[in-house]
Design a protein around this motif. Structure first.
Motif, PDB file in Angstrom:
ATOM      1  N   ASN A   1      -5.558   9.083 -28.885  1.00 51.71           N
ATOM      2  CA  ASN A   1      -4.757   8.250 -27.986  1.00 51.71           C
ATOM      3  C   ASN A   1      -3.427   7.866 -28.618  1.00 51.71           C
ATOM      4  O   ASN A   1      -2.408   7.782 -27.929  1.00 51.71           O
ATOM      5  CB  ASN A   1      -5.534   6.993 -27.585  1.00 51.71           C
ATOM      6  CG  ASN A   1      -6.665   7.292 -26.622  1.00 51.71           C
ATOM      7  OD1 ASN A   1      -6.622   8.279 -25.892  1.00 51.71           O
ATOM      8  ND2 ASN A   1      -7.684   6.451 -26.617  1.00 51.71           N
ATOM      9  N   THR A   2      -3.441   7.629 -29.932  1.00 54.86           N
ATOM     10  CA  THR A   2      -2.193   7.310 -30.636  1.00 54.86           C
ATOM     11  C   THR A   2      -1.252   8.500 -30.627  1.00 54.86           C
ATOM     12  O   THR A   2      -0.046   8.352 -30.391  1.00 54.86           O
ATOM     13  CB  THR A   2      -2.489   6.888 -32.084  1.00 54.86           C
ATOM     14  OG1 THR A   2      -3.346   5.746 -32.084  1.00 54.86           O
ATOM     15  CG2 THR A   2      -1.196   6.545 -32.824  1.00 54.86           C
TER      16      THR A   2
ATOM     17  N   SER B   1       0.249   8.804 -27.172  1.00 51.92           N
ATOM     18  CA  SER B   1       1.197   7.715 -26.931  1.00 51.92           C
ATOM     19  C   SER B   1       2.505   7.943 -27.673  1.00 51.92           C
ATOM     20  O   SER B   1       3.594   7.781 -27.105  1.00 51.92           O
ATOM     21  CB  SER B   1       0.577   6.384 -27.365  1.00 51.92           C
ATOM     22  OG  SER B   1       1.523   5.336 -27.300  1.00 51.92           O
ATOM     23  N   TYR B   2       2.434   8.345 -28.942  1.00 51.01           N
ATOM     24  CA  TYR B   2       3.641   8.569 -29.738  1.00 51.01           C
ATOM     25  C   TYR B   2       4.505   9.678 -29.134  1.00 51.01           C
ATOM     26  O   TYR B   2       5.739   9.551 -29.056  1.00 51.01           O
ATOM     27  CB  TYR B   2       3.262   8.935 -31.171  1.00 51.01           C
ATOM     28  CG  TYR B   2       2.951   7.742 -32.056  1.00 51.01           C
ATOM     29  CD1 TYR B   2       2.736   6.477 -31.506  1.00 51.01           C
ATOM     30  CD2 TYR B   2       2.853   7.873 -33.440  1.00 51.01           C
ATOM     31  CE1 TYR B   2       2.454   5.386 -32.314  1.00 51.01           C
ATOM     32  CE2 TYR B   2       2.578   6.786 -34.258  1.00 51.01           C
ATOM     33  CZ  TYR B   2       2.368   5.548 -33.695  1.00 51.01           C
ATOM     34  OH  TYR B   2       2.087   4.472 -34.498  1.00 51.01           O
TER      35      TYR B   2
ATOM     36  N   GLN C   1       6.245   8.357 -26.066  1.00 48.52           N
ATOM     37  CA  GLN C   1       7.322   7.425 -26.425  1.00 48.52           C
ATOM     38  C   GLN C   1       8.580   8.175 -26.874  1.00 48.52           C
ATOM     39  O   GLN C   1       9.702   7.826 -26.471  1.00 48.52           O
ATOM     40  CB  GLN C   1       6.850   6.484 -27.544  1.00 48.52           C
ATOM     41  CG  GLN C   1       5.684   5.593 -27.193  1.00 48.52           C
ATOM     42  CD  GLN C   1       6.030   4.516 -26.199  1.00 48.52           C
ATOM     43  OE1 GLN C   1       7.201   4.261 -25.906  1.00 48.52           O
ATOM     44  NE2 GLN C   1       5.015   3.869 -25.646  1.00 48.52           N
TER      45      GLN C   1
ATOM     46  N   SER D   1       3.913  -3.864 -26.237  1.00 50.91           N
ATOM     47  CA  SER D   1       4.331  -2.544 -25.771  1.00 50.91           C
ATOM     48  C   SER D   1       5.487  -2.010 -26.611  1.00 50.91           C
ATOM     49  O   SER D   1       5.562  -0.811 -26.907  1.00 50.91           O
ATOM     50  CB  SER D   1       4.720  -2.599 -24.301  1.00 50.91           C
ATOM     51  OG  SER D   1       3.624  -3.012 -23.497  1.00 50.91           O
TER      52      SER D   1
ATOM     53  N   ALA E   1       4.321  -0.400 -29.874  1.00 49.50           N
ATOM     54  CA  ALA E   1       3.890   1.001 -29.792  1.00 49.50           C
ATOM     55  C   ALA E   1       5.094   1.942 -29.854  1.00 49.50           C
ATOM     56  O   ALA E   1       5.042   3.004 -30.489  1.00 49.50           O
ATOM     57  CB  ALA E   1       3.107   1.222 -28.506  1.00 49.50           C
TER      58      ALA E   1
END
Length: 273
Positions: free
Chosen positions: A20-21, A24-25, A28, A65, A68
């Protein structure tokens, strides 16, 4: 996939960042580059500051948020691109301290009575009775339930750590009732896709439906059940370090937020009158 994206993905895989990280990265960084319409390697601290201001002022993102986003930017520029930039080049907003909203024992009982599905009730009761994160409870396997030792094995929880949590007789009774009804094979709580566990979103939806049916006005999420677990253990006299181990917290300071109200009340009650 661009070469830079592949390099960043490889760097995250080498460091065994959670799936999940990683997702997400990458999201982003893609948003950051699209905003300026330039490749990330051509952007610098000035664009990072402008991006954070935009997210905060225009998009109204909360500090959590933004954290992240900053984590993704730091990884890209410091690890993948090997830029020698300081923390000041990635200004991290301070998060406001808020105590978790905790359900009382009576509210917990009312909530679980409002979960119509046996499967969903078992999932949510497991999250509460074992203090599990939603990502941990949905990835439980049948073999993780050890009724002889009265423990549940959590495989690769947060920070890629295994741990054991307690299995209460009441929870074991509920799990056996569920198993007799569903007969799960591999995943303890299988999802709608064959061979896959139930999704976190499905558990969240079931939790919100039960909250509405119960009439409870406090926010109730799978994570708030975890908060309730820790607080109720503390109120029962459990040592805070044991709670830290059960919760899988890396730092005791994370666990300490559950006993601040109690410490405050004790200091008030013991103060001279």
């Amino acid at each position: 996939m661009t070469l830079l994206r592949q390099r960043m993905l490889n760097d995250m895989q080498i460091r065994i960042l959670a799936d999940n990280t990683q997702k997400s990265y990458l999201i982003q960084i893609r948003s950051f580059a699209r905003h300026f319409r330039r490749p990330p390697e051509l952007l610098g601290p000035e664009e990072i500051r402008a991006w954070l201001v935009y997210l905060r002022e225009e998009r109204r993102l909360a500090p959590a948020s933004l954290g992240a986003t900053i984590g993704a930017l730091r990884f890209l520029y410091r690890v993948t691109l090997k830029r020698d930039w300081s923390d000041e080049d990635f200004p991290l907003p301070r998060k406001p301290f808020r105590l978790p909203v905790v359900l009382s024992l009576e509210e917990i009982t009312t909530f679980f009575e409002s979960v119509a599905s046996l499967k969903h009730r078992t999932i949510l009761m497991t999250a509460y009775a074992a203090g599990l994160r939603v990502s941990e409870v949905v990835h439980l396997k049948v073999t993780d339930i050890d009724s002889k030792r009265m423990v549940i094995r959590v495989n690769q929880g947060k920070n890629r750590k295994d741990r054991y949590v307690m299995l209460s007789p009441r929870l074991l009774e509920i799990l056996r009732l569920y198993w007799q009804d569903a007969h799960p094979k591999e995943w303890l709580f299988p999802g709608s896709i064959p061979g896959r566990p139930i999704t976190r979103h499905a558990v969240g939806d079931a939790c919100e439906l039960a909250r509405r049916r119960s009439g409870i006005t406090k926010p109730v999420t799978p994570h708030s059940l975890r908060h309730a677990f820790a607080t109720h253990l503390l109120e029962a006299g459990t040592d805070v370090r044991r709670i830290q181990l059960l919760m899988g917290h890396r730092s005791l300071s994370t666990t300490s937020r559950y006993y601040r109200p109690k410490v405050f009340m004790c200091s008030v009650e013991s103060s001279p009158r």
